[in-house]
Design an enzyme around this catalytic site. Structure first.
Site, PDB file in Angstrom:
ATOM      1  N   CYS A 274       0.806  -1.230   0.000  1.00  0.00           N
ATOM      2  CA  CYS A 274       0.000   0.000   0.000  1.00  0.00           C
ATOM      3  C   CYS A 274       0.836   1.277   0.000  1.00  0.00           C
ATOM      4  O   CYS A 274       0.830   2.025  -0.969  1.00  0.00           O
ATOM      5  CB  CYS A 274      -0.923   0.009   1.210  1.00  0.00           C
ATOM      6  SG  CYS A 274      -2.310  -1.146   1.094  1.00  0.00           S
ATOM      7  N   ILE A 275       1.535   1.536   1.093  1.00  0.00           N
ATOM      8  CA  ILE A 275       2.128   2.854   1.300  1.00  0.00           C
ATOM      9  C   ILE A 275       3.178   3.221   0.247  1.00  0.00           C
ATOM     10  O   ILE A 275       3.232   4.368  -0.196  1.00  0.00           O
ATOM     11  CB  ILE A 275       2.711   2.970   2.731  1.00  0.00           C
ATOM     12  CG1 ILE A 275       1.612   2.694   3.751  1.00  0.00           C
ATOM     13  CG2 ILE A 275       3.261   4.373   2.961  1.00  0.00           C
ATOM     14  CD1 ILE A 275       2.083   2.700   5.172  1.00  0.00           C
TER      15      ILE A 275
END
Length: 442
Positions: A274-275
């Protein structure tokens, strides 16, 4: 069948949930719906995952043998690689990867391929929900037009479409899938009612928003917030180091403020699905509106630079022991991207390994959760490499040990006793007594 009849079918647990993509998002979702009594069908092109579910064999650590056996023995659960069986599901939840390409642009081929497959078997009254993280507008600009063009059916009339971003946090015992509120946006009121009712059967709470574009933006905002704040503390780490200040002591003290501060922890870079990826979906989309995303891009630059900072600290540490990095043996402790999981996607440990390798070091790793490196798109050159054993004899062989992931079941006191030189990127050695010059923070 009208919407009210479909809602009743959901409430009576006679509504079958089909989940496409049985990885770190899809499999926990499959378990969660099954646990709440909903009939489920899992779909994946990976025959191994399908067979593991049907035979009760765990392949993700936090869904262990007991849960997998329950799924295998249940009449309410089955898995298949035969996508013609999509017609048997009432709702189709897409949980497929959305990585970046080499130019840090959205790679949508998995979403497109899955949508194409769905369009071959889509029937009236089905609900299609995208869970994959993506740019705002994907559902209405890409998914719905593809489904309508290929089938001749109309969204909101013949079938229903929604977007609900996944919020998985692998290894977090406090927040499993069922305990994390679900944001839901849909194409029309009927689709929103159906999607919320589906998630209400298994999730603690649904959070409806006005449309799919808003729901898509929510997911990006959550991870952009984290990316920027991690970049901030990573930058502070470097600045405070030059001032002789321990950033971890600063953050621990700042955290005692009961308002206006949220603690983020620096590290060797960003990892996970994700990040490191999601913020660039917005930067890409923003360019279509002639908008700049300077904060997001700057945070990306800072976080991407962290592995270089760690390696430079390791070079200085080796120099202090009169050793060059070229020819030195380097051990990376922790290959997973975060503590206590077996997920190594986008792990900064790989970047560290590549950097040390390019400088002529002999690189090994230790990780109890990742015993062998599997084949992947990004790190195929490390595929087949096995974790070293945890022993004094092994650890004493390395010129420097770099702690990249702070698994809680690693004995850092032993590591301190066994290793002459440690570079600690996670403050893992804070409670371990060690001689001066033995441990370097990075």
């Amino acid at each position: 069948m009208g919407v009210e009849s479909l809602l009743q079918k959901i409430q009576q647990r006679e509504y079958t949930i089909g989940i496409i993509g049985l990885g770190y998002v899809g499999l926990p979702l499959l378990w969660t719906f099954h646990e709440k009594g909903m009939p489920v069908i899992g779909f994946d092109i990976d025959e191994n995952k399908v067979n593991c579910i049907n035979q009760g064999i765990p392949y993700i650590k936090h869904l262990g043998e007991d849960k997998m056996k329950v799924l295998a023995d249940s009449d309410l659960c089955r898995a298949s690689s035969d996508f013609s069986k999509l017609v048997e599901a009432d709702a189709l939840l897409m949980c497929v990867p959305t990585p970046l390409n080499l130019y840090r642009e959205p790679e949508m081929k998995y979403v497109i391929q899955t949508t194409e497959v769905i369009s071959k078997y889509l029937r009236k009254d089905q609900l299609v929900i995208l869970e994959s993280t993506t740019w705002p507008g994907t559902t209405v600009e890409l998914i719905i037009p593809m489904l309508e063009k290929e089938t001749g059916l109309i969204s909101g009339k013949d079938f229903y479409v929604a977007y609900s971003p996944e919020r998985e946090d692998p290894g977090n015992a406090d927040f499993n899938t069922s305990k994390i509120p679900k944001v839901v946006g849909a194409d029309g009121e009927d689709a929103l009612k159906l999607a919320c009712e589906v998630y209400n059967t298994a999730i603690v709470r649904t959070v409806p928003v006005s449309n799919t574009k808003t729901a898509e933006a929510v997911k990006l905002t959550e991870n952009i917030f984290r990316s920027i704040n991690i970049a901030l503390v990573n930058e502070l780490k470097v600045v405070y180091k030059e001032m002789g200040i321990d950033v971890h002591e600063v953050l621990d003290a700042a955290e005692t403020k009961p308002f206006g501060f949220m603690k983020f922890t620096p590290g060797p870079g960003l990892g996970g699905h994700c990040i490191p990826i999601d913020p660039f979906y917005l930067t890409w989309k923003a360019r279509q509106y002639q908008q700049n995303t300077r904060f997001i891009e700057l945070a990306g630059e800072i976080n991407t630079e962290m592995p270089n900072y760690v390696v430079n600290r390791a070079v200085k540490a080796l120099n202090s022991h009169k050793k060059a990095v070229n020819g030195s043996s380097v051990l990376i402790v922790g290959l997973a991207y975060k503590p206590n999981v077996d997920d190594d996607r986008e792990s900064p440990s790989y970047r560290l390994m590549d950097l040390f390798d390019s400088m002529g070091a002999e690189v090994s790793y230790y990780d109890p959760y990742v015993p062998v490196i599997k084949e992947s798109r990004e790190h195929s050159h490390w595929a087949g490499l096995k974790s070293v054993e945890w022993s004094r004899e092994t650890m004493e062989k390395f010129d420097v040990v770099v702690i990249s992931t702070n698994h809680s079941d690693i004995d850092y006191r032993q590591l301190s006793d066994w290793s002459d030189l440690i570079v600690d990127t996670r403050n893992s050695m804070k409670d371990v007594a060690h001689q001066n010059g033995h441990v370097w923070k990075a």
